[in-house]
Write a protein that holds these residues in place. Structure first.
Motif, PDB file in Angstrom:
ATOM      1  N   GLY A 293       5.388   5.683   9.360  1.00 20.01           N
ATOM      2  CA  GLY A 293       4.935   5.049   8.115  1.00 20.01           C
ATOM      3  C   GLY A 293       3.438   5.168   7.970  1.00 20.01           C
ATOM      4  O   GLY A 293       2.899   6.272   8.019  1.00 20.01           O
ATOM      5  N   ALA A 294       2.771   4.012   7.836  1.00 18.91           N
ATOM      6  CA  ALA A 294       1.320   4.027   7.630  1.00 18.91           C
ATOM      7  C   ALA A 294       0.554   4.068   8.951  1.00 18.91           C
ATOM      8  O   ALA A 294      -0.657   4.198   8.963  1.00 18.91           O
ATOM      9  N   ARG A 295       1.323   3.950  10.050  1.00 12.65           N
ATOM     10  CA  ARG A 295       0.619   3.886  11.342  1.00 12.65           C
ATOM     11  C   ARG A 295       0.355   5.285  11.880  1.00 12.65           C
ATOM     12  O   ARG A 295       0.876   5.682  12.911  1.00 12.65           O
ATOM     13  N   GLN A 296      -0.428   6.033  11.162  1.00 16.01           N
ATOM     14  CA  GLN A 296      -0.719   7.385  11.638  1.00 16.01           C
ATOM     15  C   GLN A 296      -2.208   7.706  11.555  1.00 16.01           C
ATOM     16  O   GLN A 296      -2.956   7.082  10.801  1.00 16.01           O
ATOM     17  N   ARG A 297      -2.566   8.676  12.354  1.00 14.27           N
ATOM     18  CA  ARG A 297      -3.948   9.093  12.435  1.00 14.27           C
ATOM     19  C   ARG A 297      -3.977  10.608  12.312  1.00 14.27           C
ATOM     20  O   ARG A 297      -3.211  11.302  12.979  1.00 14.27           O
ATOM     21  N   VAL A 298      -4.846  11.099  11.455  1.00 14.35           N
ATOM     22  CA  VAL A 298      -4.918  12.554  11.309  1.00 14.35           C
ATOM     23  C   VAL A 298      -6.272  13.025  11.793  1.00 14.35           C
ATOM     24  O   VAL A 298      -7.303  12.497  11.391  1.00 14.35           O
ATOM     25  N   GLY A 299      -6.261  13.953  12.696  1.00 16.39           N
ATOM     26  CA  GLY A 299      -7.518  14.524  13.187  1.00 16.39           C
ATOM     27  C   GLY A 299      -7.327  15.996  13.465  1.00 16.39           C
ATOM     28  O   GLY A 299      -6.437  16.621  12.864  1.00 16.39           O
ATOM     29  N   ASN A 300      -8.139  16.533  14.345  1.00 20.58           N
ATOM     30  CA  ASN A 300      -7.969  17.934  14.716  1.00 20.58           C
ATOM     31  C   ASN A 300      -7.658  18.010  16.200  1.00 20.58           C
ATOM     32  O   ASN A 300      -8.050  17.135  16.964  1.00 20.58           O
ATOM     33  N   TRP A 301      -6.951  19.068  16.583  1.00 19.36           N
ATOM     34  CA  TRP A 301      -6.758  19.317  18.006  1.00 19.36           C
ATOM     35  C   TRP A 301      -8.131  19.647  18.587  1.00 19.36           C
ATOM     36  O   TRP A 301      -8.920  20.332  17.930  1.00 19.36           O
ATOM     37  N   PRO A 302      -8.412  19.165  19.806  1.00 24.25           N
ATOM     38  CA  PRO A 302      -9.753  19.357  20.371  1.00 24.25           C
ATOM     39  C   PRO A 302     -10.209  20.814  20.302  1.00 24.25           C
ATOM     40  O   PRO A 302      -9.508  21.702  20.788  1.00 24.25           O
ATOM     41  N   GLY A 303     -11.336  21.019  19.644  1.00 23.10           N
ATOM     42  CA  GLY A 303     -11.917  22.358  19.578  1.00 23.10           C
ATOM     43  C   GLY A 303     -11.192  23.321  18.666  1.00 23.10           C
ATOM     44  O   GLY A 303     -11.471  24.509  18.668  1.00 23.10           O
ATOM     45  N   LYS A 304     -10.224  22.814  17.875  1.00 23.94           N
ATOM     46  CA  LYS A 304      -9.458  23.723  17.016  1.00 23.94           C
ATOM     47  C   LYS A 304      -9.538  23.242  15.571  1.00 23.94           C
ATOM     48  O   LYS A 304      -9.872  22.095  15.297  1.00 23.94           O
TER      49      LYS A 304
END
Lengths: 679, 91
Positions: free
Chosen positions: A30-41
């Motif tokens: 649901g809303a419990r998510q985090r979007v980022g990048n894979w380290p160094g990618k």
């Protein structure tokens, strides 16, 4: 494993693109998510969590990939993540509606020592396709929980939760023995040799079997891993074994697909669909009978289009009859004579041709649109493949040639799919033979006018001549353009036969008909106008005009070829566009007579109309010669330009142009003199 | 498996997907997964002739007036083709 604790479980979602991973990820977190990048990618990393029965489940959405090779950044990230052991359970998603295609990821995963669950997603779609999938049977064979699933149905995730817990508790690993057994059969037992060189416990989460298979596939990242782990001697040995492996990736992929087949055997039941027209398809794609059937169907299609077209054409012939009342009415209000002539010779003339051709254009589009819509036209491309070979062309050259049936410009541009320049030029040279849509707009009009009920025979004759023309043209140009080269093997994806979607079909037919018709109207109008002006003489004596004198001067030569000077000019104009031929013909033949009659007499000739003027001015052999000359002339100015654009060779464009000019005149000569013996 | 499929294609002939799946004794769906695999491996190239790669390649500057774009499809529909790139040696 790093995160193993009684109240914390990490799940990774693994699957091919469009397998429903994101839907599941959103459904779970649901809303419990985090979007980022894979380290160094630059690849996006999505993480989230949910709590259930006092346990926190962390969810990682891995990038959508087709396999676990090292082909792309996404695949490497996915693989490294799984190797790291961060996930407690890997959730492999497959598309149930196309299981054998989407289980490749599962087969590529087999051999990784991380508990897994298989989710048979999109089960609703599979069911609606009449497929029944026995998940219990697949589970029994795989040894991991297998869950029939609909990711979009977030209210029914219970079975999924239970499967995760079970896989976590039982540490269920995919039973891959039969897959490994298949690997053993690969080229001189290379797999076994590699397996013996790998550390027994594998490296990270990768088992020795998985690593050996990847080495056979030529996976450089795994080779590097082996380099770091193995002793110098062992690594040297690995390299020796690998040096004798050929097409390793294909070999292991073959094993994986075979394994998938066995896994699904008896577990997926497809309700037998009623095979629509399968017997017909046997003949339609038959080596020997496919071709005559295709020719027959196309000819019947063209001939059938005469049925709705004939009454419309008869109605069209009434149009010139309007000339007299209009002329009379305009004379009464003392309109200028030039306006009366203009209406009679340009406007009515254009309308006459437009109405005369509309039936054919519509009929031809209807018949071919229908054949295309039901899936038959694709078969036509297929059955003419052997003919392509005979002409020295590649198999895919059939596509531009088929497109040329609609428009030669599209055909010429379509040769972009052909890599070899010589093949491309030859294909364009042959595409010029294929009668385009404009040909089917004007040829039936003239044929019906001169030959009435026999007109369809002319269509048949055009087809026969086109076939011979192609053979000869391929011989003429082929030697210079095409080396003896290998034809590349092709798979042609034929669409299944299906019922026509009438609404869409009719709409596209109306669009096409209108395109052809509006183009023809514009061209005929402009050309009629130009030629009318060129032959206009205030004194009413056309013989004084420059064009007339020029025409008379060349007539002794054109007569030999079967042309009057008028038909010769019309033929010449057809090189600019086929429709222009009608405009020229109309203006030149109506010209003097009607001018004379409209000014001196009371419009007798006007009333009789263009049709009868043509009939009295041209003999049947002359008309036939004209039809063939125009059909096999250069298609149009635009096609010549696009030939230059595609070939980038002025020399070859001019060569092809010259060839068509000469051959069409030669053809006219032959048709005129041979038919003169009978008609 | 792949060897047979590639050998068939190496012959330079054209096959329909039905023909190949019948010859290889596999379902058209399985064949499709083979085709897609070989495509991903770069051994088969896909040739689609839609409106976008006929006359204009979607560029109005290169318009040659084929009207394919107006109908949102080429003047005649053609099937999708898969071409084997170079002959692959199979033991």
């Amino acid at each position: 494993m790093t995160s193993v604790s009684s109240n914390r479980i990490t799940i990774a979602l693994l699957g091919q693109p469009n397998s429903g991973k994101s839907t599941l990820f959103n459904g779970l977190t649901g809303a419990r998510q985090r979007v980022g990048n894979w380290p160094g990618k630059t690849v996006e990393k999505k993480e989230g969590h949910f709590d259930r029965n006092g346990i926190r489940y962390r969810v990682t959405d891995l990038p959508g990939t087709y396999s676990l090779s090292a082909n792309s950044e996404e695949e490497i990230i996915t693989r490294d993540y799984i190797a790291s052991g961060e996930a407690d359970v890997v959730c492999i998603l497959a598309d149930s509606s196309q299981l054998s295609r989407s289980l490749f990821m599962l087969a590529d995963y087999a051999g990784i020592n991380c508990p897994a669950v298989l989710l048979l997603n999109l089960m609703d779609i599979a069911n609606s396709q009449g497929k029944t999938i026995d998940a219990a049977k697949i589970e029994e064979r795989l040894g991991i929980p297998v869950v029939p699933f609909v990711a979009a149905d977030t209210k029914h995730y219970d079975a999924f939760y239970k499967a995760i817990d079970r896989a976590f508790k039982e540490k269920s690993i995919i039973n891959s023995d039969s897959l490994f057994a298949k690997y053993r059969g690969i080229q001189d037992g290379s797999y076994e040799k590699l397996l013996n060189l790998m550390p027994k416990e594998g490296i990270d989460n990768f088992s020795a079997d998985w690593l050996s298979a990847k080495l056979i596939e030529g996976d450089t990242a795994i080779l590097e891993k082996a380099h770091k782990t193995l002793s110098f001697e062992a690594y040297k040995e690995v390299q020796t074994v690998l040096s004798s492996v050929q097409n390793g990736a294909l070999e292991t992929a073959g094993c994986k697909f075979k394994w998938i087949d066995e896994l699904l055997e008896g577990a997926v039941v497809q309700k037998k669909e009623k095979k629509l027209l399968s017997k017909f398809d046997k003949i339609a794609t038959h080596q020997r009978w496919g071709k005559p059937l295709a020719v027959l169907i196309i000819l019947l299609g063209l001939i059938t289009s005469f049925i709705p077209a004939t009454p419309i054409m008869l109605a069209g012939s009434m149009i010139p009859k309007l000339g007299e009342p209009i002329a009379n009415a305009l004379t009464v209000i003392s309109a200028p004579q030039m306006l009366i002539n203009f209406i009679n010779q340009v406007v009515l003339n254009t309308l006459y041709f437009a109405v005369a051709m509309i039936g054919f254009v519509f009929g031809v589009n209807l018949v071919f649109g229908f054949l295309e819509e039901v899936g038959y036209m694709a078969r036509v491309s297929y059955v003419f493949d052997s003919a392509m070979a005979r002409l020295g062309l590649q198999g895919k050259a059939v596509m531009p040639l088929v497109v040329s049936f609609g428009c030669t410009i599209g055909g010429a541009a379509g040769t972009r799919v052909i890599d070899s320049w010589g093949q491309k030029v030859l294909t364009i040279a042959l595409a010029w033979v294929v009668p385009c849509a404009a040909t089917w707009a004007i040829v039936p009009v003239i044929s019906s006018l001169f030959f009435g009920a026999w007109a369809p025979l002319i269509i048949v004759a055009i087809f026969i001549v086109a076939g011979l023309h192609m053979l000869i043209t391929a011989k003429v140009f082929g030697r210079k353009l095409v080396r003896e080269e290998d034809r590349a093997g092709l798979i042609m994806e034929l669409p299944p036969y299906h019922r026509p979607r009438w609404k869409a079909l009719l709409r596209s037919i109306f669009v096409r008909t209108w395109d052809i018709l509006s183009r023809a109207l514009r061209i005929i109008f402009v050309v009629s106008l130009v030629f009318w002006l060129l032959t206009y003489s205030a004194s009413g004596n056309q013989e004084q005009t420059l064009l007339y004198r020029f025409g008379k001067a060349i007539e002794p030569v054109t007569k030999v070829l079967g042309f009057t000077w008028q038909t010769f000019l019309a033929y010449f104009a057809s090189m600019v566009s086929k429709e222009a031929a009608l405009g020229v013909l109309g203006s030149l033949y109506l010209g003097a007579d009607t001018l004379f009659s409209a000014t001196v007499a009371s419009g007798g000739q006007v009333a009789s109309g263009l049709g009868s003027v043509l009939l009295t001015s041209l003999t049947q052999p002359a008309a036939l010669a004209f039809i063939f000359a125009v059909t096999f002339n250069a298609p149009c100015l635009m096609a010549i330009t696009s030939t230059y654009q595609e070939t980038r060779s002025l020399k070859w464009t001019l060569r092809i142009l010259g060839y068509y000019f000469i051959t069409s005149l030669l053809l006219a000569f032959l048709v005129y003199h041979i038919s003169g013996l009978f008609l | 498996m792949f060897e047979k499929l590639i050998q068939l294609l190496n012959s330079g002939k054209t096959f329909t997907q039905y023909e190949l799946s019948e010859q290889r004794g596999i379902s058209p769906e399985t064949l499709q997964s083979y085709i897609e695999y070989l495509h991903r491996k770069g051994l088969l190239s896909q040739i689609v002739m839609g409106a976008e790669n006929t006359a204009c390649s979607g560029s109005c500057k290169a318009c040659a007036g084929c009207k394919a774009c107006a109908a949102k499809q080429p003047s005649v529909m053609v099937p999708v083709l898969w071409e084997i790139k170079d002959k692959i040696e199979i033991k």
